[in-house]
Design a protein around this motif. Structure first.
Motif, short mmCIF file in Angstrom:
data_model
loop_
_atom_site.label_atom_id
_atom_site.label_comp_id
_atom_site.label_asym_id
_atom_site.label_seq_id
_atom_site.Cartn_x
_atom_site.Cartn_y
_atom_site.Cartn_z
N VAL A 1 0.85 -1.20 0.00
CA VAL A 1 0.00 0.00 0.00
C VAL A 1 0.88 1.25 0.00
O VAL A 1 0.63 2.20 -0.74
CB VAL A 1 -0.93 0.01 1.23
CG1 VAL A 1 -1.76 1.29 1.26
CG2 VAL A 1 -1.84 -1.20 1.23
N LEU A 2 1.92 1.21 0.82
CA LEU A 2 2.84 2.34 0.91
C LEU A 2 3.62 2.51 -0.38
O LEU A 2 3.84 3.64 -0.85
CB LEU A 2 3.80 2.12 2.09
CG LEU A 2 4.55 3.34 2.64
CD1 LEU A 2 3.57 4.44 3.05
CD2 LEU A 2 5.40 2.94 3.83
N GLN A 3 4.00 1.40 -0.99
CA GLN A 3 4.73 1.44 -2.25
C GLN A 3 3.88 2.07 -3.35
O GLN A 3 4.35 2.92 -4.11
CB GLN A 3 5.15 0.02 -2.66
CG GLN A 3 5.97 -0.03 -3.94
CD GLN A 3 6.34 -1.45 -4.33
OE1 GLN A 3 5.72 -2.41 -3.90
NE2 GLN A 3 7.36 -1.61 -5.14
N GLN A 4 2.61 1.67 -3.41
CA GLN A 4 1.71 2.24 -4.41
C GLN A 4 1.48 3.73 -4.16
O GLN A 4 1.45 4.52 -5.10
CB GLN A 4 0.37 1.49 -4.38
CG GLN A 4 -0.61 1.96 -5.46
CD GLN A 4 -1.91 1.19 -5.41
OE1 GLN A 4 -2.32 0.71 -4.36
NE2 GLN A 4 -2.58 1.06 -6.53
N PHE A 5 1.33 4.09 -2.88
CA PHE A 5 1.13 5.50 -2.51
C PHE A 5 2.31 6.35 -2.98
O PHE A 5 2.13 7.42 -3.58
CB PHE A 5 0.97 5.60 -0.99
CG PHE A 5 0.96 7.01 -0.46
CD1 PHE A 5 -0.16 7.81 -0.59
CD2 PHE A 5 2.07 7.54 0.18
CE1 PHE A 5 -0.18 9.11 -0.10
CE2 PHE A 5 2.07 8.83 0.67
CZ PHE A 5 0.94 9.62 0.53
N LYS A 6 3.52 5.87 -2.75
CA LYS A 6 4.71 6.64 -3.11
C LYS A 6 4.91 6.71 -4.62
O LYS A 6 5.43 7.69 -5.14
CB LYS A 6 5.94 6.03 -2.43
CG LYS A 6 5.96 6.26 -0.92
CD LYS A 6 7.21 5.70 -0.27
CE LYS A 6 7.24 6.03 1.22
NZ LYS A 6 8.45 5.48 1.89
N ALA A 7 4.45 5.65 -5.31
CA ALA A 7 4.61 5.61 -6.77
C ALA A 7 3.61 6.51 -7.48
O ALA A 7 3.90 7.08 -8.53
CB ALA A 7 4.47 4.18 -7.26
N GLN A 8 2.42 6.68 -6.88
CA GLN A 8 1.35 7.39 -7.58
C GLN A 8 1.03 8.77 -7.01
O GLN A 8 0.24 9.51 -7.60
CB GLN A 8 0.07 6.53 -7.55
CG GLN A 8 0.22 5.20 -8.26
CD GLN A 8 -1.06 4.37 -8.22
OE1 GLN A 8 -2.04 4.76 -7.60
NE2 GLN A 8 -1.04 3.24 -8.90
N THR A 9 1.65 9.12 -5.88
CA THR A 9 1.34 10.39 -5.22
C THR A 9 2.46 11.40 -5.43
O THR A 9 3.64 11.05 -5.25
CB THR A 9 1.12 10.18 -3.70
OG1 THR A 9 0.14 9.15 -3.52
CG2 THR A 9 0.66 11.46 -3.03
N PRO A 10 2.13 12.64 -5.83
CA PRO A 10 3.17 13.66 -5.97
C PRO A 10 3.99 13.81 -4.69
O PRO A 10 3.46 13.67 -3.59
CB PRO A 10 2.37 14.94 -6.26
CG PRO A 10 1.08 14.45 -6.84
CD PRO A 10 0.79 13.15 -6.16
N ALA A 11 5.28 14.09 -4.85
CA ALA A 11 6.20 14.16 -3.70
C ALA A 11 5.71 15.15 -2.65
O ALA A 11 5.85 14.90 -1.44
CB ALA A 11 7.60 14.55 -4.19
N ALA A 12 5.10 16.25 -3.10
CA ALA A 12 4.64 17.28 -2.16
C ALA A 12 3.53 16.77 -1.24
O ALA A 12 3.33 17.32 -0.14
CB ALA A 12 4.15 18.50 -2.94
N GLU A 13 2.81 15.74 -1.69
CA GLU A 13 1.70 15.20 -0.89
C GLU A 13 2.12 14.00 -0.03
O GLU A 13 1.31 13.47 0.74
CB GLU A 13 0.55 14.80 -1.81
CG GLU A 13 -0.07 15.97 -2.55
CD GLU A 13 -1.17 15.54 -3.49
OE1 GLU A 13 -1.74 14.45 -3.28
OE2 GLU A 13 -1.47 16.29 -4.45
#
Length: 353
Positions: free
Chosen positions: A47-59
């Motif tokens: 879940v964390l991997q997907q979040f980091k891959a798909q979420t802009p760095a600022a978020e």
């Protein structure tokens, strides 16, 4: 001698278990059943991997990551509560039910046995583990049905027609006031979007999608080489379906020659607005000569047919069953939420984070 060996082995196991228990902390205890840090981390990692891959760095803030961690822990707690309730109510799932569900997954994804096994291998999941997951899902579904069925009633004709009127308001104006609850208003807006989609121009397409997401080094270079090879093959005049069967990253798309079915304007924007735009600029029979780069990889696309937008409004009868199903799903979600809340209210839950 044998007894001595068994005693030594037993003592070693006890010691190893004690060391493991000491090192694997509990993140929560649900009705005296522990959720260990190791199993929580196993659930959190993808879940964390997907979040980091798909979420802009600022978020990717500490606050948002904390929300994600709390969500995963909440899911793990619900999972334990469900398993405890299944055991308490002696809910059983037969081997036939499991096999039927697995076959339905294959059918819905248009996968052959070989393609299905390849997808499992790609995801790092054994067939036994997949079937165990299916068994848990079926048991959970039976549990919910038995305990919340009274709230899962198909909406009446008058309720469905009234909701259709709200949907048509949204078709005419996205910001129209419906007088519905926030959740129902959002549902009306979503159905309106689907109605507009069905009424608009559509294209039947084939795609060649070569994934680069999460790749680096030699793996990324190999994927980029495949993109170049696919481009050259198309340029040489090889059939699009033939090239798609060879170069698609997805086993399913390789198996069906890249057939992605029909898409409407906006459907592909979730992948790339450039990809969506390209599809509806192409004439029937045309394809993109150069790959379209997206956040997840490279795409070639061919348009094999187009349907002009309809000039008459969608009637009630055309969407009646869709609206009833959508309203039923909302009722089911509420019933499930209420049931989980009841399980939590009657449980002893201690969180150690």
């Amino acid at each position: 001698m044998l007894k001595k060996v068994i005693s030594i082995a037993a003592m070693s196991f006890v010691c190893a278990t004690a060391v493991f228990a000491a090192s694997d902390k509990t993140v929560a205890v649900v009705n005296n059943e522990a959720i260990f840090e190791s199993e929580y981390n196993e659930a959190l990692a993808p879940v964390l991997q997907q979040f980091k891959a798909q979420t802009p760095a600022a978020e990717q803030t500490a606050e948002n990551i904390k929300k994600l961690e709390d969500y995963v822990l909440s899911q793990k707690i619900d999972e334990v509560l469900v398993k405890q309730a299944i055991k308490k109510q002696s809910i059983k799932v037969s081997a036939k039910e499991i096999q039927d569900a697995v076959n339905q997954v294959k059918k819905s994804q248009n996968l052959t046995d070989a393609a299905f096994n390849a997808e499992l291998k790609k995801e790092g999941i054994t067939l036994a583990k997949f079937e165990s997951s299916i068994k848990d899902q079926l048991a959970a579904r039976k549990l919910i049905t038995q305990n919340a069925a009274s709230q899962m009633k198909t909406p009446s004709e008058s309720e469905t027609r009234a909701f259709y009127d709200k949907v048509m308001l949204k078709v005419k104006n996205d910001n129209a006031k419906t007088g519905l609850s926030k959740e129902d208003d959002a549902l009306a807006g979503e159905i309106a979007r689907l109605v507009k989609r069905a009424s608009g121009e559509q294209a039947k397409i084939r795609i060649i999608a070569i994934n680069t997401q999460g790749l680096s080094g030699s793996e990324l270079k190999a994927a980029q080489n495949r993109v170049s090879e696919a481009k050259d093959a198309l340029k040489e005049g090889q059939g699009f379906a033939v090239v798609a069967s060879k170069y698609n990253s997805s086993e399913a798309l390789r198996a069906n020659g890249g057939d992605a079915g029909a898409v409407a304007k906006g459907d592909l924007s979730v992948v790339s607005s450039a990809l969506d735009s390209a599809v509806f600029k192409l004439n029937v029979g045309g394809y993109t000569k150069d790959p379209i780069k997206t956040n997840i990889g490279y795409y070639f696309v061919k348009v094999e047919g187009k349907t002009a937008p309809r000039d008459t409004p969608v009637t009630y009868e055309e969407v009646k069953s869709d609206i009833q199903n959508a309203l039923l799903q909302v009722a089911e979600r509420k019933a499930v939420a209420d049931y989980f809340a009841k399980l939590r209210d009657n449980a002893q839950i201690k969180i150690n984070r």
